[in-house]
Design a protein around this motif. Structure first.
Motif, PDB file in Angstrom:
ATOM      1  N   LEU A   1      53.319 124.963  90.268  1.00 38.09           N
ATOM      2  CA  LEU A   1      54.528 124.665  89.491  1.00 38.09           C
ATOM      3  C   LEU A   1      54.435 125.166  88.056  1.00 38.09           C
ATOM      4  N   VAL A   2      53.239 125.158  87.483  1.00 38.90           N
ATOM      5  CA  VAL A   2      53.095 125.558  86.081  1.00 38.90           C
ATOM      6  C   VAL A   2      53.419 127.045  85.899  1.00 38.90           C
ATOM      7  N   ARG A   3      53.409 127.801  86.978  1.00 40.27           N
ATOM      8  CA  ARG A   3      53.771 129.221  86.892  1.00 40.27           C
ATOM      9  C   ARG A   3      55.190 129.425  86.348  1.00 40.27           C
ATOM     10  N   GLU A   4      55.996 128.390  86.399  1.00 43.31           N
ATOM     11  CA  GLU A   4      57.352 128.457  85.845  1.00 43.31           C
ATOM     12  C   GLU A   4      57.304 128.746  84.347  1.00 43.31           C
ATOM     13  N   GLY A   5      56.190 128.452  83.717  1.00 47.76           N
ATOM     14  CA  GLY A   5      56.025 128.751  82.298  1.00 47.76           C
ATOM     15  C   GLY A   5      56.264 130.219  81.989  1.00 47.76           C
ATOM     16  N   THR A   6      55.968 131.084  82.951  1.00 51.64           N
ATOM     17  CA  THR A   6      56.198 132.518  82.771  1.00 51.64           C
ATOM     18  C   THR A   6      57.670 132.808  82.535  1.00 51.64           C
ATOM     19  N   SER A   7      58.535 132.227  83.354  1.00 53.12           N
ATOM     20  CA  SER A   7      59.972 132.496  83.213  1.00 53.12           C
ATOM     21  C   SER A   7      60.558 131.860  81.954  1.00 53.12           C
ATOM     22  N   LEU A   8      59.841 130.915  81.382  1.00 54.72           N
ATOM     23  CA  LEU A   8      60.307 130.245  80.163  1.00 54.72           C
ATOM     24  C   LEU A   8      59.730 130.870  78.901  1.00 54.72           C
ATOM     25  N   GLY A   9      58.876 131.887  79.082  1.00 53.81           N
ATOM     26  CA  GLY A   9      58.262 132.533  77.916  1.00 53.81           C
ATOM     27  C   GLY A   9      57.053 131.776  77.380  1.00 53.81           C
ATOM     28  N   TRP A  10      56.485 130.903  78.176  1.00 55.11           N
ATOM     29  CA  TRP A  10      55.316 130.110  77.819  1.00 55.11           C
ATOM     30  C   TRP A  10      55.464 129.341  76.500  1.00 55.11           C
ATOM     31  N   PRO A  11      56.441 128.419  76.423  1.00 54.51           N
ATOM     32  CA  PRO A  11      56.509 127.555  75.240  1.00 54.51           C
ATOM     33  C   PRO A  11      55.225 126.713  75.146  1.00 54.51           C
ATOM     34  N   GLU A  12      54.912 126.260  73.973  1.00 56.34           N
ATOM     35  CA  GLU A  12      53.640 125.575  73.719  1.00 56.34           C
ATOM     36  C   GLU A  12      53.357 124.403  74.669  1.00 56.34           C
ATOM     37  N   PRO A  13      54.325 123.547  74.992  1.00 56.21           N
ATOM     38  CA  PRO A  13      53.989 122.460  75.921  1.00 56.21           C
ATOM     39  C   PRO A  13      53.507 122.975  77.284  1.00 56.21           C
ATOM     40  N   TRP A  14      54.091 124.071  77.752  1.00 55.79           N
ATOM     41  CA  TRP A  14      53.659 124.652  79.022  1.00 55.79           C
ATOM     42  C   TRP A  14      52.273 125.268  78.889  1.00 55.79           C
ATOM     43  N   ARG A  15      51.998 125.864  77.740  1.00 55.87           N
ATOM     44  CA  ARG A  15      50.659 126.413  77.494  1.00 55.87           C
ATOM     45  C   ARG A  15      49.621 125.289  77.501  1.00 55.87           C
ATOM     46  N   ASP A  16      49.955 124.181  76.861  1.00 57.55           N
ATOM     47  CA  ASP A  16      49.051 123.035  76.836  1.00 57.55           C
ATOM     48  C   ASP A  16      48.796 122.507  78.248  1.00 57.55           C
ATOM     49  N   LEU A  17      49.849 122.489  79.045  1.00 55.22           N
ATOM     50  CA  LEU A  17      49.715 122.015  80.421  1.00 55.22           C
ATOM     51  C   LEU A  17      48.793 122.932  81.224  1.00 55.22           C
ATOM     52  N   LEU A  18      48.949 124.235  81.067  1.00 51.69           N
ATOM     53  CA  LEU A  18      48.061 125.168  81.760  1.00 51.69           C
ATOM     54  C   LEU A  18      46.626 125.004  81.260  1.00 51.69           C
ATOM     55  N   ARG A  19      46.472 124.816  79.973  1.00 53.76           N
ATOM     56  CA  ARG A  19      45.116 124.602  79.431  1.00 53.76           C
ATOM     57  C   ARG A  19      44.481 123.344  80.035  1.00 53.76           C
TER      58      ARG A  19
ATOM     59  N   ASP B   1      62.716 120.430  82.008  1.00 56.02           N
ATOM     60  CA  ASP B   1      62.105 119.184  81.533  1.00 56.02           C
ATOM     61  C   ASP B   1      61.592 118.352  82.705  1.00 56.02           C
ATOM     62  N   LEU B   2      62.402 118.273  83.759  1.00 55.26           N
ATOM     63  CA  LEU B   2      61.996 117.538  84.953  1.00 55.26           C
ATOM     64  C   LEU B   2      60.792 118.215  85.607  1.00 55.26           C
ATOM     65  N   LEU B   3      60.825 119.532  85.689  1.00 50.34           N
ATOM     66  CA  LEU B   3      59.715 120.277  86.271  1.00 50.34           C
ATOM     67  C   LEU B   3      58.441 120.080  85.446  1.00 50.34           C
TER      68      LEU B   3
ATOM     69  N   THR C   1      55.068 118.288  86.792  1.00 49.28           N
ATOM     70  CA  THR C   1      53.810 119.038  86.759  1.00 49.28           C
ATOM     71  C   THR C   1      52.757 118.287  85.960  1.00 49.28           C
ATOM     72  N   ARG C   2      53.142 117.722  84.838  1.00 51.55           N
ATOM     73  CA  ARG C   2      52.214 116.947  84.016  1.00 51.55           C
ATOM     74  C   ARG C   2      51.694 115.728  84.781  1.00 51.55           C
ATOM     75  N   ASN C   3      52.590 115.046  85.489  1.00 50.04           N
ATOM     76  CA  ASN C   3      52.178 113.864  86.252  1.00 50.04           C
ATOM     77  C   ASN C   3      51.231 114.235  87.398  1.00 50.04           C
ATOM     78  N   LEU C   4      51.502 115.346  88.062  1.00 54.61           N
ATOM     79  CA  LEU C   4      50.618 115.802  89.137  1.00 54.61           C
ATOM     80  C   LEU C   4      49.245 116.165  88.576  1.00 54.61           C
ATOM     81  N   THR C   5      49.235 116.814  87.422  1.00 55.16           N
ATOM     82  CA  THR C   5      47.978 117.204  86.780  1.00 55.16           C
ATOM     83  C   THR C   5      47.141 115.981  86.439  1.00 55.16           C
ATOM     84  N   ALA C   6      47.784 114.949  85.927  1.00 60.10           N
ATOM     85  CA  ALA C   6      47.087 113.749  85.459  1.00 60.10           C
ATOM     86  C   ALA C   6      46.409 112.969  86.583  1.00 60.10           C
ATOM     87  N   ARG C   7      46.819 113.188  87.810  1.00 59.38           N
ATOM     88  CA  ARG C   7      46.217 112.437  88.916  1.00 59.38           C
ATOM     89  C   ARG C   7      44.771 112.836  89.167  1.00 59.38           C
ATOM     90  N   GLY C   8      44.403 114.053  88.791  1.00 56.56           N
ATOM     91  CA  GLY C   8      43.012 114.466  88.909  1.00 56.56           C
ATOM     92  C   GLY C   8      42.536 114.756  90.320  1.00 56.56           C
TER      93      GLY C   8
END
Length: 86
Positions: A46-64, A22-24, A28-35
């Protein structure tokens, strides 16, 4: 940037300490938002961590969202990440 994230991943493996996903995610979301290029590239690493989590939807949205980043290098790096399960 790449070296920093590689070091974090290596230290995590050696220490056996779990990272609070959750912290990660929030970081990652805050870093992304800075543009910005630097924070965006760090977010991509950092978003690569989504792989180890099985790409839950919030992580997919973040990568998108990284794939729509205002900086082309960030978008390109984000498109290099696959959301297929490993």
């Amino acid at each position: 940037m790449q070296r920093s994230t590689q070091r974090l991943q290596t230290e995590r493996r050696w220490s056996g300490t779990a990272i609070d996903s959750d912290l990660l995610f929030d970081t990652t979301r805050n870093l992304t938002a800075r543009g910005e290029a630097t924070t965006g590239l760090f977010a991509v690493a950092l978003v690569r961590e989504g792989t180890s989590l099985g790409w839950p939807e919030p992580w997919r949205d973040l990568l998108r969202s990284l794939r729509e980043h205002p900086v082309a290098d960030v978008r390109d790096a984000a498109f290099d990440i696959s959301m297929e399960a490993v």
